[in-house]
Design a protein around this motif. Structure first.
Motif, mmCIF file in Angstrom:
data_model
loop_
_atom_site.group_PDB
_atom_site.id
_atom_site.type_symbol
_atom_site.label_atom_id
_atom_site.label_comp_id
_atom_site.label_asym_id
_atom_site.label_seq_id
_atom_site.Cartn_x
_atom_site.Cartn_y
_atom_site.Cartn_z
ATOM 1 N N ILE A 6 0.880 -1.267 -0.153
ATOM 2 C CA ILE A 6 -0.066 -0.188 -0.204
ATOM 3 C C ILE A 6 1.006 1.176 0.100
ATOM 4 N N THR A 7 0.267 2.056 -0.294
ATOM 5 C CA THR A 7 0.994 3.688 -0.412
ATOM 6 C C THR A 7 1.012 4.592 0.689
ATOM 7 N N GLY A 38 1.137 1.181 13.138
ATOM 8 C CA GLY A 38 0.958 1.714 11.683
ATOM 9 C C GLY A 38 0.507 0.380 10.703
ATOM 10 N N PRO A 39 0.095 0.987 9.586
ATOM 11 C CA PRO A 39 -0.263 0.007 8.899
ATOM 12 C C PRO A 39 1.129 -0.994 8.466
ATOM 13 N N GLU A 110 -6.769 -2.262 0.037
ATOM 14 C CA GLU A 110 -6.919 -2.828 -1.260
ATOM 15 C C GLU A 110 -6.712 -2.048 -2.416
ATOM 16 N N VAL A 111 -7.500 -0.726 -2.404
ATOM 17 C CA VAL A 111 -7.406 0.062 -3.623
ATOM 18 C C VAL A 111 -5.856 0.748 -3.749
ATOM 19 N N SER A 112 -5.539 0.738 -2.605
ATOM 20 C CA SER A 112 -3.952 1.639 -2.380
ATOM 21 C C SER A 112 -3.015 0.560 -3.178
ATOM 22 N N TRP A 117 -2.199 4.412 -5.948
ATOM 23 C CA TRP A 117 -2.904 5.767 -5.529
ATOM 24 C C TRP A 117 -2.302 6.034 -4.332
ATOM 25 N N GLU A 118 -2.314 7.605 -4.231
ATOM 26 C CA GLU A 118 -1.894 8.284 -2.793
ATOM 27 C C GLU A 118 -2.946 7.618 -1.986
ATOM 28 N N TRP A 119 -2.567 7.758 -0.511
ATOM 29 C CA TRP A 119 -3.352 7.172 0.443
ATOM 30 C C TRP A 119 -4.580 7.883 0.422
ATOM 31 N N SER A 120 -4.450 9.381 0.390
ATOM 32 C CA SER A 120 -5.832 10.066 0.657
ATOM 33 C C SER A 120 -6.672 9.641 -0.384
ATOM 34 N N THR A 121 -6.287 9.506 -1.620
ATOM 35 C CA THR A 121 -7.220 8.947 -2.851
ATOM 36 C C THR A 121 -7.772 7.583 -2.406
ATOM 37 N N ALA A 122 -7.154 6.786 -2.249
ATOM 38 C CA ALA A 122 -7.507 5.391 -1.534
ATOM 39 C C ALA A 122 -8.458 5.595 -0.508
ATOM 40 N N LEU A 123 -8.587 6.367 0.514
ATOM 41 C CA LEU A 123 -9.515 6.729 1.625
ATOM 42 C C LEU A 123 -10.699 7.249 1.114
#
Length: 171
Positions: A6-7, A38-39, A110-112, A117-123
């Motif tokens: 993940i990113t 953290g993740p 999963e999306v990240s 994509w940047e974490w903010s986009t994935a969220l």
């Protein structure tokens, strides 16, 4: 199995074999250590899972339900997702259906991982999949993850996002 990570900017990784053994020992002793900080990277999840004894597995099952933070619960769900058996897959589904904070983190992960994509986009996509910048490309990657026989978390999250993307994908 080689999977992207993940990113997330605070992603936790394994430093070396000694670090991996320290993580395993902590988990077996009931200390979630790195999983609550953290993740965790896919490499940690994949490396730790096959090393777990019964005590470690039960700790992750408990942390997935009762972990102090959503980060610990989500990381625990990720580990359980790599464990074989219906009991583990059912626990993953139960938690993702009932814990919205964990679901958000797991879906964003999963999306990240799939799209980088940047974490903010994935969220943002986890909050509303219809906002995905490249919905068709995301759907194509999710369709592959939804049949992953080795990761029940990935299957569940992929199916959840695909269901919500369907109305905007067209024919």
């Amino acid at each position: 199995m080689r999977r992207r990570d993940i990113t997330h900017p605070r992603l936790r990784k394994i430093h070396d074999d000694v670090h991996l053994e320290q993580i395993r020992e902590a988990v077996e002793a009931g200390d979630p250590s790195i999983f609550g900080e953290g993740p965790t990277s896919n490499t940690i999840d994949v490396a730790v899972t096959p090393l777990l004894g019964d005590a470690g597995i039960e700790n992750f099952r408990r942390w997935a339900k009762e972990g102090e933070t959503s980060t610990l619960r989500a990381n625990s769900v990720s580990i359980i997702g790599f464990l074989p058996g219906r009991r583990n897959a059912e626990l993953v589904a139960e938690i993702l259906e009932t814990d919205p904070r964990v679901r958000r983190l797991c879906v964003a992960s999963e999306v990240s991982r799939l799209m980088q994509w940047e974490w903010s986009t994935a969220l943002a996509v986890a909050d509303d999949p219809r906002t995905a910048p490249e919905a068709t490309a995301l759907a194509a990657r999710l369709a592959k993850s939804v049949i992953d026989p080795k990761d029940s978390e990935s299957r569940w999250c992929s199916a959840w996002v695909l269901q919500r993307l369907a109305p905007i994908l067209g024919d």
